[in-house]
Scaffold this motif. Structure first.
Motif, short mmCIF file in Angstrom:
data_model
loop_
_atom_site.label_atom_id
_atom_site.label_comp_id
_atom_site.label_asym_id
_atom_site.label_seq_id
_atom_site.Cartn_x
_atom_site.Cartn_y
_atom_site.Cartn_z
N PRO A 158 -3.01 17.31 -6.33
CA PRO A 158 -3.31 16.36 -7.41
C PRO A 158 -2.31 16.45 -8.55
CG PRO A 158 -5.32 17.43 -6.65
CD PRO A 158 -4.17 18.14 -5.99
N THR A 159 -1.77 17.62 -8.77
CA THR A 159 -0.78 17.79 -9.83
C THR A 159 0.63 17.44 -9.38
OG1 THR A 159 -0.61 20.12 -9.19
CG2 THR A 159 -2.11 19.59 -10.99
N LEU A 160 0.81 17.24 -8.08
CA LEU A 160 2.13 16.90 -7.54
C LEU A 160 1.97 16.00 -6.30
CD1 LEU A 160 5.20 17.44 -7.89
CD2 LEU A 160 4.95 19.29 -6.22
N PRO A 161 1.63 14.73 -6.50
CA PRO A 161 1.48 13.81 -5.37
C PRO A 161 2.80 13.61 -4.63
CG PRO A 161 0.45 12.92 -7.35
CD PRO A 161 1.28 14.09 -7.78
N VAL A 162 2.72 13.56 -3.31
CA VAL A 162 3.91 13.35 -2.49
C VAL A 162 3.68 12.12 -1.60
CG1 VAL A 162 5.44 14.32 -0.74
CG2 VAL A 162 4.45 15.81 -2.49
N LEU A 163 4.62 11.19 -1.60
CA LEU A 163 4.49 9.97 -0.83
C LEU A 163 4.53 10.26 0.68
CD1 LEU A 163 4.34 6.82 -0.96
CD2 LEU A 163 6.84 6.83 -0.82
N VAL A 164 3.56 9.70 1.39
CA VAL A 164 3.53 9.81 2.85
C VAL A 164 4.16 8.58 3.47
CG1 VAL A 164 2.04 10.01 4.88
CG2 VAL A 164 1.44 11.22 2.78
N ASP A 223 -1.19 6.91 13.16
CA ASP A 223 0.03 7.59 12.74
C ASP A 223 0.29 7.16 11.30
OD1 ASP A 223 2.55 8.52 12.17
OD2 ASP A 223 3.48 7.77 14.01
N LEU A 224 -0.03 8.03 10.35
CA LEU A 224 0.08 7.67 8.94
C LEU A 224 1.48 7.24 8.54
CD1 LEU A 224 -2.13 10.44 7.29
CD2 LEU A 224 -2.56 7.98 7.22
N THR A 225 2.46 7.69 9.26
CA THR A 225 3.84 7.35 8.90
C THR A 225 4.30 6.03 9.49
OG1 THR A 225 4.77 8.58 10.78
CG2 THR A 225 4.43 9.79 8.72
N HIS A 226 3.49 5.44 10.41
CA HIS A 226 3.85 4.17 11.04
C HIS A 226 2.62 3.26 11.15
CE1 HIS A 226 7.18 6.80 12.37
NE2 HIS A 226 7.90 5.70 12.26
N PRO A 227 2.09 2.76 10.04
CA PRO A 227 0.91 1.89 10.08
C PRO A 227 1.22 0.58 10.79
CG PRO A 227 1.35 2.71 7.85
CD PRO A 227 2.56 3.00 8.66
N VAL A 228 0.21 0.02 11.49
CA VAL A 228 0.37 -1.23 12.21
C VAL A 228 -0.83 -2.13 11.90
CG1 VAL A 228 0.58 -2.34 14.45
CG2 VAL A 228 1.62 -0.08 14.08
N GLU A 265 -12.72 9.12 15.25
CA GLU A 265 -11.41 8.58 14.85
C GLU A 265 -11.34 8.31 13.35
OE1 GLU A 265 -9.80 6.04 18.64
OE2 GLU A 265 -11.30 5.08 17.36
N LYS A 266 -10.16 8.44 12.80
CA LYS A 266 -9.84 8.03 11.44
C LYS A 266 -8.71 7.00 11.55
CE LYS A 266 -11.00 12.67 9.81
NZ LYS A 266 -10.53 13.87 9.07
N ARG A 267 -9.00 5.97 12.32
CA ARG A 267 -7.96 5.07 12.80
C ARG A 267 -7.69 3.89 11.89
NH1 ARG A 267 -8.05 2.24 18.84
NH2 ARG A 267 -6.05 1.14 18.67
N MET A 327 0.84 -1.19 0.00
CA MET A 327 0.00 0.00 0.00
C MET A 327 0.88 1.25 0.00
SD MET A 327 -2.92 1.60 0.18
CE MET A 327 -3.98 0.16 0.34
N TYR A 328 0.60 2.17 -0.92
CA TYR A 328 1.27 3.47 -0.97
C TYR A 328 0.24 4.54 -0.62
CZ TYR A 328 5.20 1.32 -3.48
OH TYR A 328 6.28 0.54 -3.83
N ILE A 329 0.59 5.45 0.27
CA ILE A 329 -0.29 6.56 0.63
C ILE A 329 0.36 7.85 0.15
CG2 ILE A 329 -1.51 7.77 2.46
CD1 ILE A 329 -1.36 5.24 4.15
N TYR A 330 -0.38 8.60 -0.70
CA TYR A 330 0.14 9.85 -1.25
C TYR A 330 -0.71 11.02 -0.76
CZ TYR A 330 3.04 7.29 -4.59
OH TYR A 330 3.97 6.47 -5.16
N ASP A 331 -0.03 12.12 -0.45
CA ASP A 331 -0.70 13.39 -0.19
C ASP A 331 -1.02 14.03 -1.54
OD1 ASP A 331 -1.57 15.90 0.52
OD2 ASP A 331 0.20 16.43 1.70
N VAL A 332 -2.33 14.19 -1.82
CA VAL A 332 -2.73 14.82 -3.09
C VAL A 332 -3.61 16.04 -2.80
CG1 VAL A 332 -2.54 12.75 -4.50
CG2 VAL A 332 -4.69 13.21 -3.28
#
Length: 488
Positions: A181-187, A245-250, A216-218, A167-172
């Motif tokens: 949307p024109t410049l997605p950045v990987l989270v 924690d979007l940067t440390h999924p469990v 929650e958005k857990r 799974m890849y999560i991008y900030d768009v």
């Protein structure tokens, strides 16, 4: 159906534009042979150019196709030309021809007539110097390990299901990494467990749960699509990942149904219920309230099987009001009570083609079609009216002659556009329709991606509307299309 088929074709981008004129068919006799319009009416293009979609008719008698009937195509307005002035119907009763628009701006018209068959079909088209446009605003390559399978977009985050790459999560547009949307950045990127399923993690789809009770958005629910045989068996588990924690999924929980495999999700978030398509096990409703951990087997609150136990191959669903709609490969569109999952119909709606994904808005539903079944290609969008009780009735269809699979269906947030992705054939890619008349959508634009688009997720970000498309191998990628300007 969001399957795992891939095709090796070189990438090329072609844009076709379609518009809003209305065609007609006249059949003075209520009985006997008749000629009807299938597709290709109401297109828009540059003067002097060939329209992207062929004009297509069908000749039938009492619903049965008539083959070998001579069809004459005549240009009656606009000084254009048809590719084949005379053709004949095939075994499916259909015939087609392509219209090249005349040199001027304005209305073009062509008429199709059938030998010894009363009536005619009129096609209208417009020549314009300023056709609608679709822009690819970003291309994000995905490792070719199968590649990009599906995208879930919410709160400016794009969750890219990339098979065994995870799974890849991008900030768009969320702001957590300054992406657009024109410049997605990987989270972040992570891979769920294989849980011993043959083939590996096989990350297929996702749903980011926003709990309205706790705020929650857990939890991120992830589907694993393992090996399967249509209608008989499937494999793959539902995985639950804590993304507080979007940067440390469990990964914290999972659900397995023996002999069956999970596919697409949809949710009743106010009730905190996740509905999962489990292919040959049908639809499964799962209580996802509170804290989740370990096995979710005891969280199953209801199950249902379109077509009856042992007859299902359910791929996806949606809900409206008190009705849950499931798309079943073998049985078409099926309706259930949203709480009890008691069926609201007695028989299948579609059995001539495999049904793929679906979209529901108001009292109208759309389903795609997949692959080949009994010699019929999956190049049709079926259109249903939904009764007050929730039961569906087939009301019509749109045929896309240039593809072999309508792999995904979606409706824009404002309800104005119907979006379809196509695979196989000579013009796979993105198809956009105007829903001004929901029962008669008119194709407005097309972007051809020769390797095909597997899925397309629609989202409005920053006041503009985008489609997040999953481009197939050999060079898989997330393609982001800006479709804001397709409709005036």
């Amino acid at each position: 159906m969001r399957d795992s088929c891939v095709r090796r074709l070189a990438p090329l981008l072609v844009l076709g534009m379609l518009g809003a004129c209305g065609g007609s068919s006249t059949n003075p006799e209520p009985d006997g042979p008749r000629i009807t319009l299938v597709s290709g009416d109401g297109q828009v293009g540059l003067p002097g150019t060939a329209l992207p979609q062929a004009m297509r008719i069908r000749v039938e008698n009492g619903g049965a196709p008539l083959s070998g009937v001579a069809i004459t195509w005549t240009v009656t307005q606009g000084n254009g030309q048809v590719t084949v002035p005379v053709s004949s119907t095939g075994s499916d009763g259909a015939a087609s021809a392509t219209l090249q628009l005349g040199p001027g701006v304005g209305l073009n018209e062509a008429v199709a007539t059938a030998a010894d068959v009363p009536g005619e079909v009129r096609f209208t088209a417009s020549g314009t110097l300023t056709p609608p446009t679709v822009h690819v605003v970003a291309t994000v390559p995905v490792p070719p390990n199968y590649g990009h399978h599906d995208t879930f977009v919410r709160d400016g985050l794009a969750f890219v299901s990339a098979w065994n790459s995870g799974m890849y999560i991008y900030d768009v547009g969320n702001g957590v990494r300054g992406g657009l949307p024109t410049l997605p950045v990987l989270v972040t990127q992570f891979t769920t467990s294989s849980n011993g399923v043959a083939g590996g993690a096989q990350v297929h789809n996702a749903w980011w749960f926003h709990n309205p009770v706790t705020g929650e958005k857990r939890y991120l629910f992830i589907g694993q699509e393992g090996p399967a045989t249509i209608g008989l068996s499937a494999s793959g588990d539902l995985h639950v990942v804590d993304v507080s924690d979007l940067t440390h999924p469990v990964e914290v929980a999972s659900l397995r149904i023996d002999g069956a495999g999970v596919h697409n999700f949809w949710m009743d978030e106010p009730r905190q219920v996740l509905y999962a398509a489990f292919y040959n096990a049908g639809v499964v409703a799962i209580d996802v309230s509170g804290q989740l951990g370990g096995s979710l087997t005891n969280r199953i609150i209801a199950r249902a099987s379109p077509g009856g136990v042992g007859a299902a191959n359910t791929g996806g669903g949606a809900w409206g009001g008190n009705t849950l709609y499931a798309s079943d490969m073998l049985n078409g569109l099926w309706a259930f009570d949203k709480v009890t999952l008691v069926s609201k119909q007695e028989s299948p709606t579609i059995t001539d083609r495999f049904t793929s994904d679906l979209a529901v808005r108001g009292n109208v539903a759309y389903t795609g079609t997949w692959g080949t079944r009994g010699g019929q290609r999956g190049n049709v969008i079926n259109i249903f009216t939904l009764a007050a009780s929730g039961s569906p009735t087939l009301a019509g269809s749109v045929e896309l002659p240039g593809i072999t699979t309508v792999s995904d269906i979606a409706i824009s947030p404002d309800g104005r556009q119907l979006i379809a992705t196509g695979e196989g054939g000579v013009s796979p890619g993105l198809y956009l329709f105007d829903r001004t008349d929901p029962l008669h959508p008119v194709q407005r634009a097309q972007v051809t991606i020769p390797s095909g688009l597997h899925t397309g997720e629609v989202a409005t970000i920053g006041g503009r509307t985008y489609v997040f498309g999953a481009k197939n191998p050999p060079s898989p990628a997330m393609l982001i299309f800006d479709i804001t300007d397709v409709l005036p």
